[in-house]
Design an enzyme around this catalytic site. Structure first.
Site, PDB file in Angstrom:
ATOM      1  N   SER A  16     -47.500 -80.286  79.345  1.00  0.00           N
ATOM      2  CA  SER A  16     -46.621 -81.236  78.651  1.00  0.00           C
ATOM      3  C   SER A  16     -47.306 -82.552  78.278  1.00  0.00           C
ATOM      4  O   SER A  16     -46.990 -83.097  77.209  1.00  0.00           O
ATOM      5  CB  SER A  16     -45.388 -81.543  79.500  1.00  0.00           C
ATOM      6  OG  SER A  16     -44.742 -80.357  79.846  1.00  0.00           O
ATOM      7  N   LYS A  65     -36.186 -77.034  89.338  1.00  0.00           N
ATOM      8  CA  LYS A  65     -35.128 -77.097  88.312  1.00  0.00           C
ATOM      9  C   LYS A  65     -33.707 -77.021  88.896  1.00  0.00           C
ATOM     10  O   LYS A  65     -32.795 -77.676  88.387  1.00  0.00           O
ATOM     11  CB  LYS A  65     -35.330 -75.990  87.280  1.00  0.00           C
ATOM     12  CG  LYS A  65     -36.595 -76.184  86.446  1.00  0.00           C
ATOM     13  CD  LYS A  65     -36.733 -75.121  85.384  1.00  0.00           C
ATOM     14  CE  LYS A  65     -38.091 -75.238  84.698  1.00  0.00           C
ATOM     15  NZ  LYS A  65     -38.237 -74.325  83.573  1.00  0.00           N
ATOM     16  N   GLY A 239     -44.726 -67.135  72.744  1.00  0.00           N
ATOM     17  CA  GLY A 239     -44.175 -68.066  73.728  1.00  0.00           C
ATOM     18  C   GLY A 239     -44.537 -69.532  73.545  1.00  0.00           C
ATOM     19  O   GLY A 239     -43.784 -70.407  73.969  1.00  0.00           O
TER      20      GLY A 239
END
Ligand code: ATR
Length: 276
Positions: A16, A65, A239
């Protein structure tokens, strides 16, 4: 300077920062995005002190998460359905969370296979982990009528099915050859086919030519499943696009600009993945 981060454990492999730093530079924003190693069990504490640590918000990855979901003051509807949060920001002292994995998956399909949803009555989803839970929810919300779920551990597939009565059929891996001729969309959400993992063994002979094949694995960029599908003439969605699109809502919340997923950004990440 506005700061955001990604929390996870392990965290070193998370890509990220490449995405967000590309956008920060592209839009001339004074900001930064870092990786923060947060041990299992430590997510709630970290999130409660997010503002004190100087962060406008964060992404959340494995294994946090579900813990992040529980730590929120408010959760957007898509994340409620999935029970997991991957994007967090604060507003007036309140922690707010959403799940952009689901929107990222759908947006990527929209991008790579425009009109995929026009004729998808039946989707076959491989796997029943956290990613599958979100993807199944997303597919049903976009009008897919029936999802067939195949997973090594049947109980996990049945748990997902219980949340969508009448919409999900659970089968075993061995049932797949008989199921595939009726599939309009095939999605791999397992880690099979990822570099270093076992291969995904699934003959595609029975798929009808119009079927779309999608894989959430992005290392390698073109998995053997996608290569096989493309060779047979199927439309495919890789993906990496999901990874890029799931980053959009966080950037927008923290830095105030809705960023674009460009060919240049795709090439940057693809080069990084190929280099490892
Ligand atoms: P994610 O959040 O990415 O979905 P996960 O919750 O760990 O990650 O789920 C991984 C998925 O890959 C699961 O469906 C898992 O099957 P099990 O539920 O039976 O564990 C699947 N998977 C991983 N390794 C596998 C293997 N060797 N054979 C078959 N399925 C596998």
């Amino acid at each position: 300077m506005i700061r955001a981060c990604c929390i996870g454990w392990p965290i070193h492999h998370v890509r990220s920062p490449l995405i967000h730093r590309f956008w920060l530079k592209a839009y001339g924003i004074d900001g930064d995005y870092s990786r923060e190693a947060v041990e299992p069990g430590g997510a709630a504490d970290f999130l409660r002190t997010l503002a004190d640590r100087g962060f406008a918000g964060c992404n959340v990855t494995i294994p946090h998460k579900e813990a992040a979901f529980a730590a929120m003051d408010e959760v957007e509807p898509g994340a409620v359905a999935v029970g997991a949060v991957n994007t967090v920001w604060h507003d007036g002292g309140r922690l707010i969370g959403m799940n952009s994995d689901v929107t990222g998956f759908l947006r990527n399909l929209d991008d790579q296979v425009p009109g995929w949803d026009v004729e998808v009555g039946h989707a076959v989803v491989l796997g029943a982990g956290g990613a599958a839970r979100g993807i199944v929810h997303g597919l049903l919300s976009r009008g897919v009528e029936i999802v067939t779920l195949a997973n090594r551990s049947r109980g996990k597939a049945e748990a997902i099915a219980a949340g969508h009565p009448g919409r999900i059929r659970v089968v075993t891996w061995d049932d797949l050859p008989a199921i595939l001729p009726g599939a309009d969309l095939l999605v791999n959400t397992t880690s099979l086919g990822m570099s270093g993992q076992l291969p995904l063994v699934l003959p595609l002979d029975a798929l009808k030519p119009s079927a779309v094949v999608s894989d959430i694995v992005y290392v390698p960029l073109t998995t053997p499943l996608l290569a096989d599908a493309a060779r047979r003439g199927h439309r495919t969605a890789e993906g990496l696009g999901m990874l890029l699109h799931q980053a959009v809502p966080g950037f927008q919340k923290w830095f105030g600009v809705t960023p674009e997923v460009t060919a240049e950004l795709h090439a940057l990440l693809a080069a990084d993945i190929r280099g490892h």
